[in-house]
Each structure stands twice: as structure tokens, then as C-alpha cells.
Motif scaffolding. Structure first.
Motif, PDB file in Angstrom:
ATOM      1  N   ILE A  82       0.819  -1.207   0.000  1.00 43.50           N
ATOM      2  CA  ILE A  82       0.000   0.000   0.000  1.00 43.50           C
ATOM      3  C   ILE A  82       0.856   1.261   0.000  1.00 43.50           C
ATOM      4  CG2 ILE A  82      -0.206   0.230   2.499  1.00 43.50           C
ATOM      5  CD1 ILE A  82      -3.161   0.933   2.036  1.00 43.50           C
ATOM      6  N   VAL A  83       2.115   1.142   0.436  1.00 41.79           N
ATOM      7  CA  VAL A  83       2.998   2.308   0.475  1.00 41.79           C
ATOM      8  C   VAL A  83       4.210   2.156  -0.437  1.00 41.79           C
ATOM      9  CG1 VAL A  83       2.307   2.984   2.795  1.00 41.79           C
ATOM     10  CG2 VAL A  83       4.210   1.394   2.497  1.00 41.79           C
ATOM     11  N   LYS A  84       4.430   0.962  -0.990  1.00 39.36           N
ATOM     12  CA  LYS A  84       5.596   0.734  -1.846  1.00 39.36           C
ATOM     13  C   LYS A  84       5.212  -0.196  -2.983  1.00 39.36           C
ATOM     14  CE  LYS A  84      10.468  -0.643  -1.746  1.00 39.36           C
ATOM     15  NZ  LYS A  84      11.590  -1.156  -0.907  1.00 39.36           N
ATOM     16  N   THR A  85       5.775   0.070  -4.150  1.00 37.49           N
ATOM     17  CA  THR A  85       5.485  -0.737  -5.332  1.00 37.49           C
ATOM     18  C   THR A  85       6.495  -1.880  -5.452  1.00 37.49           C
ATOM     19  OG1 THR A  85       4.580   1.188  -6.477  1.00 37.49           O
ATOM     20  CG2 THR A  85       5.218  -0.690  -7.831  1.00 37.49           C
ATOM     21  N   TYR A  86       5.984  -3.079  -5.686  1.00 41.63           N
ATOM     22  CA  TYR A  86       6.834  -4.255  -5.856  1.00 41.63           C
ATOM     23  C   TYR A  86       6.562  -4.873  -7.221  1.00 41.63           C
ATOM     24  CZ  TYR A  86       7.249  -3.896  -0.770  1.00 41.63           C
ATOM     25  OH  TYR A  86       7.472  -3.451   0.511  1.00 41.63           O
ATOM     26  N   SER A  87       7.624  -5.415  -7.834  1.00 44.80           N
ATOM     27  CA  SER A  87       7.460  -6.076  -9.125  1.00 44.80           C
ATOM     28  C   SER A  87       6.893  -7.471  -8.924  1.00 44.80           C
ATOM     29  CB  SER A  87       8.806  -6.166  -9.855  1.00 44.80           C
ATOM     30  OG  SER A  87       9.672  -7.073  -9.190  1.00 44.80           O
ATOM     31  N   GLU A  88       6.417  -8.029 -10.017  1.00 48.17           N
ATOM     32  CA  GLU A  88       5.814  -9.360  -9.953  1.00 48.17           C
ATOM     33  C   GLU A  88       6.832 -10.426  -9.568  1.00 48.17           C
ATOM     34  OE1 GLU A  88       3.998 -12.153 -13.337  1.00 48.17           O
ATOM     35  OE2 GLU A  88       2.840 -10.295 -13.072  1.00 48.17           O
TER      36      GLU A  88
END
Length: 366
Positions: A82-88
Motif C-alpha cells: 500500500i505504500v511501496k510498489t513491488y514487481s511481480e
């Protein structure tokens, strides 16, 4: 016996009347007494409680309605999408693109080997399109989408939550801007009067006759649509009604003895306006606020319905009403949006009525 016979009996109050209307404390300040009178109006008071609760919940929309989990535990580590983007690839996928947390493959990964994820109550954001949906769009209310989806496949409940927040924040900003301009112009007119008042009145007459809708259409064609542009354009016309009320209060109060005493003591005009007349002229301003917010929400909804409001892709109650008009069979779109809009306007109207009664000096305190 004769004296007792001639003594009138006190009026009989209904049982429980004293409990329903307790006397206000005589030592309370005027603002405290106004607040107590406001609380006496149960409908207005509870409307305020419900409205504030809905606004607070809408401000927490990212926690309530979001397509990203709040917390993920995967392979012994904690992640906060919700606060950081992660790759698949972080969760066992094949690509470096941002993870789609609605993907059945990703959800399956979160349910194995001690992994888990905590999703928001409504696992859809304002722009989320579920590419793994089972029904064509717009789809009726179901277990996956509690209020259904719109014609673009976006969750309707998420659209209503975010659209309500946009409408309320826009109305609040427009109300604050209108109050500042209205109080400023009304104070200048009412305090100085004479030629100053006459010049302002002629300007307001000319400015008020401008075709507001046509100007919005012209500016929408020239400039890129944005909320800030819409706020500026509506603010240019939203202050005139309040200005008349403030002007009338200043014209009345400037003739009172406390203003004459302040002049005799050599107090400047700015101090007289700010410290003496303005605090005694705020009753119509405060009473005007809920109704002004209602008008602002209606204005934004109407413009969005006509396609002249917020930029495309922004959650909007007016756009949902337009979708409901274009998709008559999708009754859930119109019905849900209409219910949210009517509830919001009713709450503001009840608050405005209670506030008007609380600030009315003719109301009895007993």
C-alpha cells in the motif's frame, strides 16, 4: 381561601418536558449557548455526526478500498504494497512489471507455505479494472463486487467512496474560497458605503449577468480539464450571494454605539472591521456554510454529468449518473449514486437548518 382561589395555577408541562429541554446555563458564553442549542436539535446533531464520520472514512479510502494489500508476508519477509510498489518477480512472477494483486496466480502464492496477505475490506481502487472478472461489464452486484461494476469494469463501491471524497473536498475548497471573497467584498461595501458601495453593486450586477455555463464551456475547450481550473472558475461566481448578506450586516452594525465609541477612541478602520464589526456579523456566514457546500456538490455533479467537470478517469458522482443514463439496464449504477448524492445533500440540509436555529437570537433559551 380567597387568596388561594384567586392565585392562578402554574401551567402543566407534559411529562418528560424538562428532560427533553433542559435550561441552558446562564453563565455560558454565546458560542457555548449556540452549541447547546444545536445539540438540542437531534436531527441536525446526528446529521453532523454521520457526515463527519463519512468524510473521515472517505479520507481513509486507500485503507478501506484498494487493490493493494495492506500487509503481505511472503517467504518469511514482510511487505507493504500500500505504500511501496513491488514487481511481480518479488512474489514468484515472471515479469518486472508492477504486481497485479487481483491475479489468481499471485493470490495463490500468498496462500501457500505460510504466506498470507491482508487486503482492505473492498479490494478495489478507484481505477482498478479486474481483468479476471467472471461477468461482462457492467456487472450486477455480486460477492466479488458488492455494488456491481460500471461500464468500464471498475468497482462501483470504490467509485462511490472516492467520488464522495472528491465532491466533499471540492465543495469545502469552493466554500472556503467563496466565504473569503464574500466576506471581504461585503465588509468593504457595508463599512465604507457611499460611492464604494455603489461601485461594487454595479460591478456585481454586471459580473452576475455573465453566462457562467458558457464561460465554463469555452474554458473547457481552450484549457485542459483540471480540478484547479474548475475551482477557479466556480469561485469567480460563488461569492456574490454571501457578499450581500455580509454587506447588510455591516451596514446595520456600523451605526451601533460600540462602533462609534471605537471611532471616538481613535481606532483605525481595519481594527474596527476585524475586531468589532466582523465578529458580530458572522451569523449569516456560518449559517450559509452547509447550504453553500450543498450547492457546490450539486454544481460539480451537474458539470461532471455534462462532461465539463473533473478530468476523465477521476472518480465522480456526476460521471456515474451519466453512465446510469447510458446504461438503463444497469440499475445499480443510478440507484447507488442517487442514494449517495441524496443522503449527502440531506445531511447538509439538516445541519444547515439546525445551525440556523442555533444562531437565531429570537429562539428562547429556556
Amino acid at each position: 381561601m380567597a387568596d388561594a382561589a384567586l392565585t392562578p395555577e402554574p401551567p402543566h408541562l407534559p411529562v418528560g418536558a424538562a428532560e427533553r429541554l433542559p435550561p441552558l446555563p446562564s453563565s455560558a458564553s454565546p458560542s457555548r449557548r449556540a452549541w447547546l442549542r444545536f445539540k438540542r436539535n437531534r436531527l441536525g446533531f446526528w446529521s453532523l455526526v454521520v457526515f463527519v464520520t463519512l468524510v473521515v472514512l472517505s479520507l481513509l479510502a486507500e485503507v478501506i478500498s484498494n487493490d493493494k494489500p495492506l500487509v503481505v508476508r511472503y517467504d518469511g519477509q514482510f511487505y507493504f504494497p500500500i505504500v511501496k510498489t513491488y514487481s511481480e518477480k518479488t512474489f514468484g512472477g515472471d515479469f518486472e512489471t508492477e504486481t497485479d494483486y487481483l491475479d489468481p496466480f499471485i493470490r495463490d502464492r500468498f496462500s501457500k507455505d505460510g504466506n498470507w496477505a491482508i487486503y482492505p475490506p473492498n479490494p478495489y481502487g478507484s481505477k482498478t479494472i479486474n481483468y479476471f472478472a467472471k461477468e461482462p461489464n457492467p456487472s450486477a452486484p455480486s460477492r466479488d463486487n458488492w455494488l456491481g461494476t460500471d461500464d468500464r469494469g471498475r468497482d462501483l463501491l470504490a467509485q462511490l467512496i472516492y467520488g464522495f471524497r472528491v465532491s466533499v473536498l471540492f465543495a469545502l475548497a469552493l466554500t472556503v474560497t467563496g466565504v473569503v471573497l464574500g466576506v471581504l467584498t461585503g465588509a468593504i461595501q457595508g463599512f465604507f458605503g457611499g460611492k464604494t458601495d455603489l461601485a461594487f453593486q454595479r460591478f456585481i450586477e454586471i459580473w452576475g449577468s455573465m453566462p457562467e455555463l458558457y464561460l465554463l464551456i469555452i474554458f473547457s475547450a481552450v484549457f485542459a480539464p483540471s480540478i484547479s481550473l474548475l475551482l477557479i472558475l466556480l469561485s469567480l461566481f460563488g461569492w456574490m450571494g454571501l457578499s450581500d448578506y455580509v454587506r447588510a450586516e455591516f451596514l446595520r452594525n456600523r451605526q451601533l454605539d460600540y462602533v462609534k465609541a471605537a471611532r471616538a477612541l481613535g481606532v483605525g478602520n481595519a481594527q474596527i472591521i476585524w475586531r468589532h464589526i466582523l465578529p458580530n456579523s458572522l451569523t449569516p456566514v456560518v449559517t450559509f456554510l452547509p447550504f453553500r457546500m450543498s450547492a457546490a456538490i450539486l454544481a460539480l455533479t451537474s458539470l461532471d454529468f455534462l462532461g465539463l467537470g473533473v478530468p476523465p478517469g477521476t472518480p465522480s458522482l456526476g460521471e456515474l449518473l451519466s453512465q446510469g443514463k447510458n446504461n438503463i439496464d444497469a440499475w445499480w449504477i443510478s440507484l447507488s449514486t442517487f442514494a449517495v448524492l441524496v443522503t449527502t445533500l440531506l445531511l447538509l440540509t439538516f445541519m444547515g437548518d439546525a445551525l440556523r436555529d442555533a444562531l437565531d437570537p429570537r429562539k428562547a433559551d429556556a
